[in-house]
Design an enzyme around this catalytic site. Structure first.
Site, PDB file in Angstrom:
ATOM      1  N   ASP A  97      28.192  38.801  27.333  1.00 61.00           N
ATOM      2  CA  ASP A  97      27.093  38.617  28.292  1.00 61.00           C
ATOM      3  C   ASP A  97      26.709  40.214  27.482  1.00 61.00           C
ATOM      4  OD1 ASP A  97      27.897  41.537  29.704  1.00 61.00           O
ATOM      5  OD2 ASP A  97      26.772  40.963  31.513  1.00 61.00           O
ATOM      6  N   ASP A 261      31.395  37.309  38.514  1.00 60.20           N
ATOM      7  CA  ASP A 261      32.354  38.535  38.027  1.00 60.20           C
ATOM      8  C   ASP A 261      32.457  39.934  38.480  1.00 60.20           C
ATOM      9  OD1 ASP A 261      30.300  40.323  36.321  1.00 60.20           O
ATOM     10  OD2 ASP A 261      29.491  38.519  36.051  1.00 60.20           O
ATOM     11  N   CYS A 386      53.796  45.850  50.223  1.00 53.99           N
ATOM     12  CA  CYS A 386      53.033  44.347  49.385  1.00 53.99           C
ATOM     13  C   CYS A 386      54.158  44.254  48.116  1.00 53.99           C
ATOM     14  CB  CYS A 386      52.149  45.414  48.919  1.00 53.99           C
ATOM     15  SG  CYS A 386      51.300  44.815  47.345  1.00 53.99           S
ATOM     16  N   CYS A 388      53.752  43.217  45.069  1.00 56.42           N
ATOM     17  CA  CYS A 388      53.374  43.166  43.204  1.00 56.42           C
ATOM     18  C   CYS A 388      53.930  45.224  42.541  1.00 56.42           C
ATOM     19  CB  CYS A 388      51.087  44.054  43.426  1.00 56.42           C
ATOM     20  SG  CYS A 388      50.878  46.012  43.690  1.00 56.42           S
ATOM     21  N   CYS A 391      52.831  48.436  43.482  1.00 51.02           N
ATOM     22  CA  CYS A 391      53.370  49.026  44.674  1.00 51.02           C
ATOM     23  C   CYS A 391      55.245  48.768  44.432  1.00 51.02           C
ATOM     24  CB  CYS A 391      53.323  48.155  46.249  1.00 51.02           C
ATOM     25  SG  CYS A 391      50.974  48.500  46.795  1.00 51.02           S
ATOM     26  N   HIS A 413      46.183  47.391  41.671  1.00 54.09           N
ATOM     27  CA  HIS A 413      46.819  46.174  43.479  1.00 54.09           C
ATOM     28  C   HIS A 413      45.518  45.743  43.935  1.00 54.09           C
ATOM     29  CE1 HIS A 413      48.333  46.619  47.559  1.00 54.09           C
ATOM     30  NE2 HIS A 413      46.949  47.320  47.602  1.00 54.09           N
TER      31      HIS A 413
END
Length: 430
Positions: A97, A261, A386, A388, A391, A413
């Site tokens: 954009d 978005d 968590c 991920c 973490c 995260h």
């Protein structure tokens, strides 16, 4: 299936960052060694990436990219620059954009239809928005103005956006069948945006991007979406530009929004006063923790100002900073109690936040409130629940509000948590 597109602003982190020494890895080169969220995590925490031309910049309108980054982006194209190859991320969107907010104060956009189409073609975008001009005015309930009733500047921005869309649709045909042009909607009311959408659909657009909604309340966005759905055939897809109210996914689903978005999950990690670290509750809702603020004593502007005016000794500040960090880390490792950790954190918080003119009672009340907020974060130990990469590797460092590399990790995260939340929402909506 509603898709989440991450609006990138060169949000990378150094995977070799040293939390204890608070420094980057040896010999680090930012573009070569730093990693985007989709590189750092095992799975991309979004369905696509949006890149604004205003962020990339050029000789006429400087953006956030350095000159070297700009040259590399134009030379390599967006996917290679972002290291977001289609073979690793099949079906992913790459939307361009113009970044209307970056030129909001100019009388007209600095970009034309032809050069915008050329920019999208060179970068290899899958989708691209027509050059629009932001309209900040929005009618409240009970007020409906026609085109002749709005100020000249609003009318001019509305007409410029539609004229650019007309020209862009023609220019975009040269890009080829793999590219989808998106007509941008701007307006001062739900009714004016619906009329703009009708005009765009009649030009041939079947994917429309709704602009100017960032400052709107969710009830106003709902009115806009209802008006658009009433005005458009079912085949026309809708994208919401800059949708930050991401707790309202049900509203987007209700009005069959195809994509949106946002940078909200990442930005709130360090720009929100309270909602810094995100989790999903057992009930499937988003919930939030406040990060523990332990700024660098020699870098923090508040502390530097206090040192200059003589109200705080810089060595004392560094001692309090070190004690706060030790206290939080010791608690995470089982070597200190929660109260011991909070005592150290709040001693530093007091040096940073208390003012000489504040009354003792106000100081005590503020400290009590802040201690309770921090006790909730540390006491629940959310980083341990968590899985991920942030973490797993960072541990309690993920909830310490401190340096950019650390704070953006927490943002990554949050992206992981939000994309997981959206994926579950999509499954339940089928």
């Amino acid at each position: 299936m509603m898709q989440f597109v991450f609006a990138d602003s060169v949000d990378t982190i150094d995977p070799e960052y040293d939390f204890v020494a608070d420094r980057n890895g040896a010999g680090r080169s930012v573009h070569r060694d730093d990693q985007y969220p989709h590189e750092f995590l095992e799975q991309a925490p979004y369905d696509g990436i949006l890149v604004s031309r205003g962020i990339v910049g050029d000789a006429r309108q400087p953006g956030k990219y350095s000159e070297a980054q700009l040259m590399r982006f134009r030379r390599e194209g967006a996917r290679r620059f972002l290291r977001y190859p289609i073979d690793r991320f099949p079906g992913s969107l790459l939307i361009g954009d113009c970044g209307a907010f970056t030129y909001r104060n100019l009388p007209e956009p600095p970009y034309k239809a032809d050069d915008t189409a050329e920019f999208y073609a060179d970068a290899g975008f899958t989708h691209g928005c027509s050059p629009d001009h932001l309209i900040f005015d929005f009618d409240d309930l009970g007020v409906t103005r026609v085109l002749d009733d709005v100020p000249d500047d609003v009318r001019r921005r509305y007409e410029i956006t539609l004229q650019n869309a007309t020209e862009f649709y023609k220019s975009a045909k040269s890009i080829g069948p793999g590219f989808t042009p998106m007509g941008v909607i701007q307006g001062w009311s739900a009714e004016s945006m619906a009329q703009a959408a009708r005009n765009l659909a009649s030009m041939g657009y079947d994917y429309l991007a709704i602009g100017g909604t960032v400052p709107l309340r969710i009830d106003q966005i709902r009115r806009v979406l209802q008006a658009l759905r009433d005005a458009l055939p079912d085949r026309v897809r809708l994208h919401l530009l800059g949708f930050g109210k991401i707790e309202e996914l049900a509203v987007l689903e209700q009005y069959r929004v195809t994509s949106f978005d946002t940078t909200s999950p990442l930005l709130r990690a360090f720009k929100d006063a309270r909602k810094n670290y995100w989790v999903r509750t057992p009930n499937g809702d988003l919930s939030y923790y406040t990060a523990i603020r332990i700024p660098q004593a020699t870098q923090n502007n508040k502390l530097k100002h206090k040192a200059l005016e003589g109200s705080l000794n810089q060595e004392d500040a560094r001692r309090l900073e070190d004690a706060a960090l030790r206290g939080v880390r010791a608690y995470a490792e089982g070597g200190a109690t929660l109260d011991q950790s909070l005592d150290a954190v709040m001693d530093y918080w007091a040096a940073l936040n208390w003012h000489d003119e504040a009354s003792p009672s106000r100081r005590a009340d503020a400290a009590t409130r802040q201690r309770k907020v921090y006790a909730h974060t540390l006491g629940d130990r959310p980083w341990e629940r968590c899985s991920c990469r942030v973490c797993r590797e960072s541990g309690v460092e993920a909830v310490i509000f401190r340096t950019s590399n650390r704070n953006k990790r927490r943002g990554i995260h949050n992206l992981h948590v939000f994309h997981t939340h959206l994926s579950e929402f999509r499954r339940e909506s089928i």
